[in-house]
Design a protein around this motif. Structure first.
Motif, PDB file in Angstrom:
ATOM      1  N   ASP A 101      45.622  44.041  28.444  1.00  0.00           N
ATOM      2  CA  ASP A 101      46.859  44.166  29.208  1.00  0.00           C
ATOM      3  C   ASP A 101      46.656  43.462  30.543  1.00  0.00           C
ATOM      4  O   ASP A 101      45.608  42.851  30.788  1.00  0.00           O
ATOM      5  N   VAL A 102      47.657  43.553  31.427  1.00  0.00           N
ATOM      6  CA  VAL A 102      47.595  42.856  32.710  1.00  0.00           C
ATOM      7  C   VAL A 102      46.439  43.355  33.568  1.00  0.00           C
ATOM      8  O   VAL A 102      45.692  42.574  34.160  1.00  0.00           O
ATOM      9  N   VAL A 103      46.256  44.671  33.638  1.00  0.00           N
ATOM     10  CA  VAL A 103      45.214  45.243  34.500  1.00  0.00           C
ATOM     11  C   VAL A 103      43.835  44.799  34.033  1.00  0.00           C
ATOM     12  O   VAL A 103      42.998  44.359  34.838  1.00  0.00           O
ATOM     13  N   SER A 104      43.561  44.899  32.726  1.00  0.00           N
ATOM     14  CA  SER A 104      42.245  44.482  32.240  1.00  0.00           C
ATOM     15  C   SER A 104      42.074  42.961  32.320  1.00  0.00           C
ATOM     16  O   SER A 104      40.953  42.473  32.438  1.00  0.00           O
ATOM     17  N   ALA A 105      43.177  42.209  32.283  1.00  0.00           N
ATOM     18  CA  ALA A 105      43.081  40.762  32.461  1.00  0.00           C
ATOM     19  C   ALA A 105      42.612  40.432  33.872  1.00  0.00           C
ATOM     20  O   ALA A 105      41.754  39.564  34.075  1.00  0.00           O
ATOM     21  N   PHE A 106      43.179  41.119  34.872  1.00  0.00           N
ATOM     22  CA  PHE A 106      42.728  40.918  36.244  1.00  0.00           C
ATOM     23  C   PHE A 106      41.232  41.208  36.359  1.00  0.00           C
ATOM     24  O   PHE A 106      40.485  40.476  36.998  1.00  0.00           O
ATOM     25  N   ALA A 107      40.800  42.306  35.747  1.00  0.00           N
ATOM     26  CA  ALA A 107      39.392  42.687  35.822  1.00  0.00           C
ATOM     27  C   ALA A 107      38.505  41.633  35.170  1.00  0.00           C
ATOM     28  O   ALA A 107      37.462  41.250  35.720  1.00  0.00           O
ATOM     29  N   ALA A 108      38.895  41.149  34.013  1.00  0.00           N
ATOM     30  CA  ALA A 108      38.100  40.131  33.323  1.00  0.00           C
ATOM     31  C   ALA A 108      38.011  38.852  34.146  1.00  0.00           C
ATOM     32  O   ALA A 108      36.954  38.214  34.222  1.00  0.00           O
ATOM     33  N   MET A 109      39.119  38.479  34.776  1.00  0.00           N
ATOM     34  CA  MET A 109      39.125  37.272  35.585  1.00  0.00           C
ATOM     35  C   MET A 109      38.236  37.407  36.816  1.00  0.00           C
ATOM     36  O   MET A 109      37.692  36.419  37.309  1.00  0.00           O
ATOM     37  N   ARG A 110      38.062  38.638  37.291  1.00  0.00           N
ATOM     38  CA  ARG A 110      37.155  38.875  38.421  1.00  0.00           C
ATOM     39  C   ARG A 110      35.701  38.890  37.994  1.00  0.00           C
ATOM     40  O   ARG A 110      34.809  38.955  38.831  1.00  0.00           O
ATOM     41  N   GLY A 111      35.457  38.886  36.691  1.00  0.00           N
ATOM     42  CA  GLY A 111      34.085  38.906  36.197  1.00  0.00           C
ATOM     43  C   GLY A 111      33.600  40.268  35.789  1.00  0.00           C
ATOM     44  O   GLY A 111      32.415  40.438  35.478  1.00  0.00           O
TER      45      GLY A 111
END
Length: 373
Positions: free
Chosen positions: A246-256
């Motif tokens: 989802d959007v929240v986990s996408a942000f987290a993945a993009m942060r590494g």
């Protein structure tokens, strides 16, 4: 991004999904009061502007993005790029527009047929997936893939993502419905590639995919879900299949931040070549290793300097057992841009090694095996 801000965005998203826009607005307002700067701005799947400027969004824009829910990863600049003038093609070549429709949906595309074919069989087909806010024409200009197609007798297909499906024209790599084989965008893209391969007589095992940013993440999805069709994929500044849901986990993945393990998450089954900049502020460089899936596998490491001046490190892992062949290029000091790209297109870095040329070399330097099913 601070943990407090991340938690606030999660609460605001939940409030928006519950149709409590007023509550979401209040939560966002409190979060913005924390102080939002370069390290606390909303990350983006779209390529950043050259300067690492602070991200400051108007409250109304943040609410609008949250209302989009799972449909969008906000871009640093979601404005459409001005249309590029149509570039001339060599005599005998075509760069035609088309539309593909299948059971899972439809997409427009541009198809490049090189003059070098001249009645001969193509050496392969490359599906090129643009990044957020980009267009097929922009991506073709920036990567220079059409010129390489002339040299190597390749067919190149550039699918176009629509702003109806994603406001920033991002491929929806992070949505569960677009991470499987038989539905959503992977099914549409595989259907398009298979149709073009059959129509133009592409040999079995010579269909490939490559992409930048969200397009790179979708290429990784295709490599994991359609390895019987896509023999190899190129992932530039992207993320591994299953990195987010989802959007929240996408942000987290993009942060590494590593995603929790999922049963259907594995390194790409197709061979994979990865490019990433060590100074990428949009998708953390640690994602390159996750895409490559080289942990614990013997590899050969080398380094060099590109003609434009950027140093790079190259990791090569040969297949063992059922594992894929992998190359991973880390480009020193490069940001979120196509390495070795042309200035005619957006989000390119001409000073790095030529990602397009290396991907084509990687794609073609492999045995012809498997059929496009």
């Amino acid at each position: 991004m601070s943990q407090e801000f991340t938690a606030a965005m999660r609460r605001a998203t939940q409030a928006t999904r519950a149709m409590d826009v007023a509550g979401a607005t209040r939560i966002i307002g409190e979060a913005l009061g924390i102080g939002i700067g370069r390290d606390t701005g909303l990350p983006a799947m779209a390529p950043p502007e050259p300067a690492a400027r602070p991200l400051r969004r108007r409250l109304g824009e943040v609410v609008r993005l949250l209302k989009a829910g799972k449909r969008a990863i906000p871009g640093l600049d979601a404005r459409a790029h001005p249309p590029l003038p149509e570039r001339p093609v060599p005599e005998g070549a075509t760069f035609a527009a088309g539309r593909f429709a299948g059971p899972s949906g439809a997409r427009d595309y541009r198809l490049y047929l090189p003059a070098s074919l001249d009645g001969a069989a193509p050496q392969g087909l490359v599906l090129m997936l643009h990044g957020c806010t980009q267009t097929p024409e922009d991506f073709a200009a920036g990567t220079g893939m059409n010129e390489l197609a002339e040299t190597h007798r390749l067919i190149v297909v550039y699918p176009s993502q629509t702003r109806a499906e994603n406001p920033a024209a991002c491929w929806n790599w992070f949505r569960p419905g677009d991470q499987g084989r038989e539905a959503g965008e992977p099914a549409i893209l595989a259907g398009l590639a298979r149709a073009m391969a059959e129509e133009h007589g592409v040999p079995p095992g010579r269909v490939f995919a490559a992409g930048l940013s969200a397009g790179g993440a979708m290429a990784a999805v295709l490599g994991a879900t359609w390895p019987d069709l896509f023999a190899a994929v190129g992932v530039h500044s992207g993320l591994a299949h299953g990195s987010a849901s989802d959007v929240v986990s996408a942000f987290a993945a993009m942060r590494g931040e590593a995603a929790p393990p999922r049963e259907d998450t594995s390194p790409a089954s197709a061979d994979v070549i990865v490019f990433h900049g060590s100074a990428d502020r949009t998708v953390h460089p640690s994602n390159a290793a996750r895409v490559a899936g080289t942990a614990g596998r013997p590899a050969h490491r080398s380094s060099g300097v590109a003609p434009g001046g950027r140093r790079y490190e190259r990791l090569v892992t040969e297949p063992s057992g059922t594992g894929p062949r992998v190359e991973c290029w880390m480009v020193e000091g490069a940001g979120h841009a196509w390495s070795g790209g042309r200035p005619e297109g957006s989000y390119t870095d001409a000073t790095g090694p030529d990602a397009s040329a290396e991907m084509v070399r990687f794609f073609l330097d492999r045995p012809k095996r498997g059929a496009a099913r």
